[in-house]
Write a protein that holds these residues in place. Structure first.
Motif, PDB file in Angstrom:
ATOM      1  N   THR A 101     -26.548 -58.158  -2.540  1.00 60.80           N
ATOM      2  CA  THR A 101     -26.620 -56.772  -2.070  1.00 60.80           C
ATOM      3  C   THR A 101     -27.352 -56.682  -0.740  1.00 60.80           C
ATOM      4  O   THR A 101     -26.936 -55.950   0.168  1.00 60.80           O
ATOM      5  CB  THR A 101     -27.331 -55.889  -3.120  1.00 60.80           C
ATOM      6  N   LEU A 102     -28.433 -57.428  -0.599  1.00 64.00           N
ATOM      7  CA  LEU A 102     -29.204 -57.371   0.639  1.00 64.00           C
ATOM      8  C   LEU A 102     -28.479 -58.053   1.792  1.00 64.00           C
ATOM      9  O   LEU A 102     -28.677 -57.677   2.958  1.00 64.00           O
ATOM     10  CB  LEU A 102     -30.584 -57.992   0.429  1.00 64.00           C
ATOM     11  N   VAL A 103     -27.648 -59.037   1.503  1.00 66.16           N
ATOM     12  CA  VAL A 103     -26.820 -59.637   2.559  1.00 66.16           C
ATOM     13  C   VAL A 103     -25.858 -58.586   3.112  1.00 66.16           C
ATOM     14  O   VAL A 103     -25.661 -58.473   4.327  1.00 66.16           O
ATOM     15  CB  VAL A 103     -26.046 -60.865   2.023  1.00 66.16           C
ATOM     16  N   MET A 108     -36.313 -61.800   0.349  1.00 65.12           N
ATOM     17  CA  MET A 108     -36.069 -60.918   1.500  1.00 65.12           C
ATOM     18  C   MET A 108     -36.479 -61.578   2.810  1.00 65.12           C
ATOM     19  O   MET A 108     -35.770 -61.499   3.812  1.00 65.12           O
ATOM     20  CB  MET A 108     -36.834 -59.598   1.304  1.00 65.12           C
ATOM     21  N   LYS A 109     -37.597 -62.253   2.784  1.00 66.97           N
ATOM     22  CA  LYS A 109     -38.078 -62.946   3.985  1.00 66.97           C
ATOM     23  C   LYS A 109     -37.166 -64.114   4.332  1.00 66.97           C
ATOM     24  O   LYS A 109     -36.928 -64.397   5.520  1.00 66.97           O
ATOM     25  CB  LYS A 109     -39.517 -63.425   3.771  1.00 66.97           C
ATOM     26  N   GLU A 110     -36.641 -64.801   3.316  1.00 66.51           N
ATOM     27  CA  GLU A 110     -35.715 -65.913   3.557  1.00 66.51           C
ATOM     28  C   GLU A 110     -34.445 -65.438   4.259  1.00 66.51           C
ATOM     29  O   GLU A 110     -33.833 -66.190   5.020  1.00 66.51           O
ATOM     30  CB  GLU A 110     -35.361 -66.603   2.242  1.00 66.51           C
ATOM     31  N   LEU A 111     -34.068 -64.170   4.000  1.00 68.29           N
ATOM     32  CA  LEU A 111     -32.882 -63.603   4.648  1.00 68.29           C
ATOM     33  C   LEU A 111     -33.152 -63.213   6.105  1.00 68.29           C
ATOM     34  O   LEU A 111     -32.217 -62.885   6.834  1.00 68.29           O
ATOM     35  CB  LEU A 111     -32.388 -62.376   3.874  1.00 68.29           C
ATOM     36  N   GLY A 112     -34.408 -63.237   6.504  1.00 63.43           N
ATOM     37  CA  GLY A 112     -34.734 -62.901   7.882  1.00 63.43           C
ATOM     38  C   GLY A 112     -35.365 -61.544   8.076  1.00 63.43           C
ATOM     39  O   GLY A 112     -35.600 -61.127   9.220  1.00 63.43           O
ATOM     40  N   ILE A 124     -32.625 -62.242  -8.989  1.00 56.71           N
ATOM     41  CA  ILE A 124     -32.819 -62.496  -7.562  1.00 56.71           C
ATOM     42  C   ILE A 124     -31.519 -62.891  -6.862  1.00 56.71           C
ATOM     43  O   ILE A 124     -31.206 -62.379  -5.767  1.00 56.71           O
ATOM     44  CB  ILE A 124     -33.894 -63.574  -7.333  1.00 56.71           C
ATOM     45  N   SER A 125     -30.755 -63.790  -7.446  1.00 57.34           N
ATOM     46  CA  SER A 125     -29.524 -64.250  -6.784  1.00 57.34           C
ATOM     47  C   SER A 125     -28.503 -63.122  -6.675  1.00 57.34           C
ATOM     48  O   SER A 125     -27.812 -62.985  -5.661  1.00 57.34           O
ATOM     49  CB  SER A 125     -28.935 -65.447  -7.533  1.00 57.34           C
ATOM     50  N   ASN A 182     -40.996 -58.613 -10.959  1.00 60.45           N
ATOM     51  CA  ASN A 182     -40.977 -59.866 -10.186  1.00 60.45           C
ATOM     52  C   ASN A 182     -40.902 -59.550  -8.693  1.00 60.45           C
ATOM     53  O   ASN A 182     -40.124 -60.151  -7.945  1.00 60.45           O
ATOM     54  CB  ASN A 182     -39.831 -60.767 -10.615  1.00 60.45           C
ATOM     55  N   GLU A 183     -41.733 -58.615  -8.268  1.00 55.90           N
ATOM     56  CA  GLU A 183     -41.722 -58.165  -6.875  1.00 55.90           C
ATOM     57  C   GLU A 183     -41.999 -59.302  -5.896  1.00 55.90           C
ATOM     58  O   GLU A 183     -41.388 -59.370  -4.816  1.00 55.90           O
ATOM     59  CB  GLU A 183     -42.748 -57.044  -6.691  1.00 55.90           C
ATOM     60  N   ASP A 184     -42.899 -60.214  -6.240  1.00 60.62           N
ATOM     61  CA  ASP A 184     -43.224 -61.322  -5.338  1.00 60.62           C
ATOM     62  C   ASP A 184     -41.997 -62.180  -5.053  1.00 60.62           C
ATOM     63  O   ASP A 184     -41.770 -62.602  -3.904  1.00 60.62           O
ATOM     64  CB  ASP A 184     -44.337 -62.181  -5.928  1.00 60.62           C
ATOM     65  N   GLN A 185     -41.208 -62.458  -6.082  1.00 56.78           N
ATOM     66  CA  GLN A 185     -39.990 -63.246  -5.896  1.00 56.78           C
ATOM     67  C   GLN A 185     -38.986 -62.481  -5.020  1.00 56.78           C
ATOM     68  O   GLN A 185     -38.304 -63.080  -4.179  1.00 56.78           O
ATOM     69  CB  GLN A 185     -39.352 -63.560  -7.244  1.00 56.78           C
ATOM     70  N   MET A 186     -38.906 -61.174  -5.196  1.00 51.79           N
ATOM     71  CA  MET A 186     -38.016 -60.366  -4.388  1.00 51.79           C
ATOM     72  C   MET A 186     -38.407 -60.443  -2.913  1.00 51.79           C
ATOM     73  O   MET A 186     -37.561 -60.616  -2.029  1.00 51.79           O
ATOM     74  CB  MET A 186     -38.037 -58.910  -4.866  1.00 51.79           C
ATOM     75  N   VAL A 187     -39.697 -60.337  -2.648  1.00 53.71           N
ATOM     76  CA  VAL A 187     -40.188 -60.362  -1.265  1.00 53.71           C
ATOM     77  C   VAL A 187     -39.908 -61.720  -0.628  1.00 53.71           C
ATOM     78  O   VAL A 187     -39.490 -61.794   0.543  1.00 53.71           O
ATOM     79  CB  VAL A 187     -41.693 -60.035  -1.222  1.00 53.71           C
ATOM     80  N   THR A 188     -40.100 -62.788  -1.372  1.00 55.71           N
ATOM     81  CA  THR A 188     -39.813 -64.131  -0.858  1.00 55.71           C
ATOM     82  C   THR A 188     -38.359 -64.250  -0.452  1.00 55.71           C
ATOM     83  O   THR A 188     -38.038 -64.758   0.636  1.00 55.71           O
ATOM     84  CB  THR A 188     -40.157 -65.193  -1.919  1.00 55.71           C
TER      85      THR A 188
END
Length: 458
Positions: free
Chosen positions: A443-445, A308-312, A437-438, A300-306
């Motif tokens: 982790t990315l935050v 990531m972009k939402e986080l800035g 994703i959630s 689900n790479e596309d969802q991951m990228v979306t």
């Protein structure tokens, strides 16, 4: 009209052609006799395969060679002119006296003190001697010592020492290329300040091209390919084999000069002309996502990228074709704030991140130990922040293959007991990921906070 015999025409025209060629050589291509001479010198140097070698001071050379050994091996080197260091991973042999290397047979004719019996040995010059699979792709080098009645005559005489190593083994994998070649080359040869000549057995043109910037910063001279050369070269000294410390590691205490992994990373920045040393030199947070198309793939790479972009983040998706050009990809990674990827060789590129950046490793089922030891621990030694995202069984494709209650899911240790080939087939080859994703967002935050580039509203 009078007919002119063909032969006569040739005789009349040829001198004119020759005069015209001479005129062109002197006036168009070169312009002067001096320029012609300079061009000829360049041609001769290219034919010989090297520019003029600058000799290293003999005392300094002996000091550097001695520092490659320790204890009784240093004493042996002083007494006999030849000694070796051997450990679990590698073997390094040193001659501080002149040697002859027959490139056709890869026999090294080394010195030996009078009165001692011959002590010939075979060395596999690759820092992975504990791995039988790797060593199947490494050609041995024979070191011959003692009274050799008719040693082969020298075709080329060098003023700098030789460093002999193999580009075989697992050299087509970037982790192994850095782990068993680039870092060991740095450990072994950096002290010579480029006054050495590399002799690369199991020569791979793709390897030399890929790492040309590193090789040319460790040696001022063209690499010798024994298989293509086939002649006898004489050197004032030689090193056969490379030092090795640990996975992507430089142990300061094991190096007389006190090098660290930070020194190696500085060397890489110089070699690749990378501009960014510290994360503070970057602006908007850039996340580089290692995209694996075949194994340990993010389904689900596309969802991951979306997300990531939402986080800035500005997201760079690194696919194999992008990573194939190491010179350019090193620059891409050097501009990054966060590197994200599933456990695998692509994470070796953390080595190009600026200090203070974050490496996020997605750890699959049963991959905790290699994840920590190959990339996690080394990452912190590189001055990076390291975060792990350990997947839940439901995020692994292995559940659909084996079922929730299969030992592959519930008891990975029992699978590991069957040997590496089974572990590789199950957990490295068959395993892909559907990331939560959630949960991964959390982790990315943290990663964003570690960079100091986070938006307070995130």
């Amino acid at each position: 009209m009078e007919k002119v015999p063909a032969g006569s025409l040739v005789l009349r025209v040829t001198p004119l052609i020759c005069l015209l060629l001479v005129f062109l050589l002197y006036t168009v291509d070169f312009g002067s006799h001096e320029a012609l001479s300079d061009q000829w010198k360049k041609l001769r140097l290219n034919w010989a395969g090297s520019r003029t070698e600058d000799p290293i001071d003999p005392e300094q050379l002996h000091f550097l060679l001695k520092r490659l050994l320790e204890g009784k091996n240093q004493t042996q080197l002083e007494a006999t002119g030849f000694a070796c260091h051997s450990d679990f991973h590698t073997e390094v042999c040193v001659s501080n006296r002149p040697v002859r290397i027959d490139m056709a047979t890869m026999k090294v004719y080394a010195p030996f003190s009078q009165g001692l019996p011959p002590a010939n040995r075979t060395i596999s010059p690759y820092a992975r001697k504990d791995d039988k699979v790797a060593m199947d792709f490494v050609s041995p080098v024979q070191v011959l010592q003692g009274n050799i009645t008719f040693p082969p005559a020298c075709r080329y005489n060098h003023k700098v020492p030789a460093v002999v190593f193999s580009s075989g083994g697992f050299a087509e994998n970037i982790f192994h290329e850095f782990n068993e070649l680039m870092i060991p080359l740095f450990l072994t040869s950096r002290g010579f300040q480029a006054h050495l000549r590399f002799v690369v057995t199991d020569y791979r043109p793709s390897f030399v091209d890929k790492f040309n910037k590193i090789l040319s910063h460790l040696s001022s001279y063209e690499v010798i390919n024994p298989a293509a050369d086939g002649t006898v070269h004489c050197f004032p000294a030689a090193v056969v084999g490379l030092h090795y410390h640990d996975n992507l590691a430089v142990n300061t205490t094991d190096i007389p000069e006190g090098y660290s992994m930070l020194d190696f990373r500085q060397f890489l920045r110089e070699s690749f002309n990378l501009k960014i040393q510290y994360l503070s030199q970057t602006e908007k947070p850039v996340l580089i996502l290692i995209s694996r198309p075949k194994t340990r793939t993010f389904l689900n790479e596309d969802q991951m990228v979306t997300m990531m972009k939402e986080l800035g983040f500005r997201v760079v998706i690194a696919k194999p074709d992008m990573m194939a050009n190491l010179d350019k990809f090193a620059e891409v990674v050097n501009s990054g704030s966060v590197l994200v990827g599933a456990h695998g060789a692509g994470l070796t590129n953390e080595i190009f991140l600026p200090e203070g950046a974050v490496m996020v490793q997605v750890v699959g089922l049963a991959l905790e130990w290699p994840s920590t030891n190959y990339y996690g621990g080394p990452g912190t030694e590189m001055g990076l922040h390291y975060l792990e995202y350990k997947i839940e069984p439901e995020e692994s494709s292995l559940i659909s293959l084996y079922g929730r209650d299969h030992p592959v899911i519930t008891d990975p240790a029992s699978i590991a007991s069957q040997g590496y080939r089974v572990v590789r087939d199950v957990y490295l080859i068959k395993q892909n990921f559907t990331i939560n994703i959630s949960r991964f967002r959390n982790t990315l935050v943290k990663a964003l906070e570690l960079t100091g580039q986070s938006d307070p509203l995130v």
